[in-house]
Design a protein around this motif. Structure first.
Motif, PDB file in Angstrom:
ATOM      1  N   PRO A  34       0.854  -1.196   0.000  1.00 20.36           N
ATOM      2  CA  PRO A  34       0.000   0.000   0.000  1.00 20.36           C
ATOM      3  C   PRO A  34       0.889   1.244   0.000  1.00 20.36           C
ATOM      4  CG  PRO A  34      -0.700  -1.560   1.697  1.00 20.36           C
ATOM      5  CD  PRO A  34       0.610  -2.064   1.164  1.00 20.36           C
ATOM      6  N   GLY A  35       0.481   2.267  -0.749  1.00 22.96           N
ATOM      7  CA  GLY A  35       1.289   3.486  -0.822  1.00 22.96           C
ATOM      8  C   GLY A  35       2.261   3.490  -1.981  1.00 22.96           C
ATOM      9  N   ASP A  36       2.337   2.396  -2.729  1.00 25.44           N
ATOM     10  CA  ASP A  36       3.198   2.385  -3.923  1.00 25.44           C
ATOM     11  C   ASP A  36       2.520   3.152  -5.054  1.00 25.44           C
ATOM     12  OD1 ASP A  36       4.967   0.738  -2.626  1.00 25.44           O
ATOM     13  OD2 ASP A  36       4.584  -1.041  -3.862  1.00 25.44           O
ATOM     14  N   LEU A  37       3.298   3.978  -5.712  1.00 19.85           N
ATOM     15  CA  LEU A  37       2.865   4.610  -6.959  1.00 19.85           C
ATOM     16  C   LEU A  37       3.835   4.123  -8.034  1.00 19.85           C
ATOM     17  CD1 LEU A  37       1.188   6.714  -8.601  1.00 19.85           C
ATOM     18  CD2 LEU A  37       2.927   8.412  -7.967  1.00 19.85           C
ATOM     19  N   VAL A  38       3.308   3.414  -9.018  1.00 24.09           N
ATOM     20  CA  VAL A  38       4.172   2.935 -10.104  1.00 24.09           C
ATOM     21  C   VAL A  38       3.781   3.676 -11.371  1.00 24.09           C
ATOM     22  CG1 VAL A  38       4.950   0.936 -11.425  1.00 24.09           C
ATOM     23  CG2 VAL A  38       4.454   0.689  -8.994  1.00 24.09           C
ATOM     24  N   ILE A  39       4.790   4.211 -12.021  1.00 20.60           N
ATOM     25  CA  ILE A  39       4.576   4.991 -13.249  1.00 20.60           C
ATOM     26  C   ILE A  39       5.257   4.240 -14.388  1.00 20.60           C
ATOM     27  CG2 ILE A  39       4.827   7.270 -14.308  1.00 20.60           C
ATOM     28  CD1 ILE A  39       5.603   8.338 -11.519  1.00 20.60           C
TER      29      ILE A  39
END
Ligand code: OGA
Ligand code: MN
Length: 328
Positions: A286-291
């Protein structure tokens, strides 16, 4: 001088750091000049990196935005951990890098959407009432298509450019997202195959990828709203200047070729491009941002237990090469 030498040492140590100075103003008061250091840690020999030192919820200094763009151009997949985003903030962050596309809304007419903002693709297995979807839920079946190797919105014009996928809740087991670098795969093709595929074009349709899973229940309106589009099979990735394949399970055939022959070529290319050496596996927290850059990568979700809650939400920007068309 010292800075240059430091940077060189870090690079040879397998890490690249980009630093940016910025003046931050809060409530009209300019705080002291502070130095923000962005750290870029490669995750795979060919592509994908973790970025530390960026708060996607806070105002982003231009130097950091530029450094992130440069990192994306090079690594194609970036992982930012420990973020705290709501939908508004996620959209605002994505907007710093391009114009978000509107969600296609299949099976999610405005009245039945869980997420209010039309820029948000609901990649979760959660119903509007907040429950985990049942096995035969149509939205679940539609999203199962995300487990086929694909790139976002290759079936649309304008097509997808950058995707920003943020995790609110993730299963304890499974549910990884895998990425493949299509520039590295292109580089590794044999020269005769490179020559054969140069200039070829493929037809992409969301209904093709869903049909390969046996899922064909779409209304005429839904089909009419997303007609197939034709895409080059090989393109140049603007950010890195490298040639890349442009593939997806949405691609059904090669224009001007007999359907089975083109379909076989697409199958073979996807199988080649997703050999383990080209793949990075992201294990969510949780809290991961993957671009990621949809113009030069493939991705797919992996299975997870039916009862586990997985709440991922995505914003995808529009390929600027198609923008003029879009606004016409
Ligand atoms: C997406 C997607 C895969 C996953 O959000 O575009 O394909 O792991 N997600 O959920
Ligand atoms: Mn996707």
């Amino acid at each position: 001088m010292k800075k240059g030498a430091e940077r060189k040492r870090e690079q040879t140590g397998g890490e690249r750091r980009a630093s940016a100075s910025s003046r931050t103003c809060v409530g009209g008061t300019c705080l002291e000049e502070r130095r923000r250091t962005m750290e870029i840690i490669p995750l795979h020999p060919l592509f994908a990196a973790e970025v530390r030192g960026v708060d996607a919820a806070a105002p982003l200094p231009e130097a950091q935005r530029a450094a992130l763009t440069a990192a994306l151009d090079h690594y194609a997949v970036l992982v930012l951990r420990g973020q705290r985003l709501d939908d508004e903030k996620q959209i605002a962050f994505a907007r710093l890098f391009g114009e978000p596309e509107m969600n296609i809304g299949i099976y999610r007419p405005a009245s039945q959407r869980r997420l209010a903002r039309p820029e948000m693709a609901d990649v979760s297995n959660v119903t509007p009432a907040g429950e985990v979807q049942g096995r035969t839920d149509k939205r679940r079946m539609f999203n199962l298509g995300n487990m086929l190797w694909h790139t976002d919105s290759s079936f649309r014009k304008p097509s997808g450019c950058l995707s920003f996928l943020y995790a609110h809740a993730v299963p304890e087991q499974g549910g990884e997202t895998e990425f493949a670098d299509l520039r590295a795969a292109y580089d590794a093709l044999e020269a005769p195959l490179k020559a054969e595929i140069e200039g070829l074009r493929a037809e992409h349709s969301i209904f093709h990828s869903r049909a390969t899973l046996g899922f064909t229940e779409f209304s005429e309106e839904e089909r009419a709203a997303l007609p197939p589009v034709i895409q080059p099979l090989v393109r140049r990735h603007p950010g890195s200047g490298r040639k890349t394949l442009y593939l997806a399970s949405h691609a059904s055939h090669i224009i001007g070729w007999p359907v089975p022959e083109g379909r076989l070529l697409l199958h073979d290319l996807i199988a080649f491009a997703t050999r383990r050496e080209f793949v990075h596996v992201h294990r969510w927290q949780p809290g991961d941002l993957v671009i990621w850059d949809n113009r030069c990568t493939l991705h797919r979700g992996r299975p997870y237990p039916l009862e586990a809650r997985r709440d991922l939400r995505r914003v995808t920007t529009i390929d600027p090469e198609n923008l003029a068309e879009y606004h016409a």
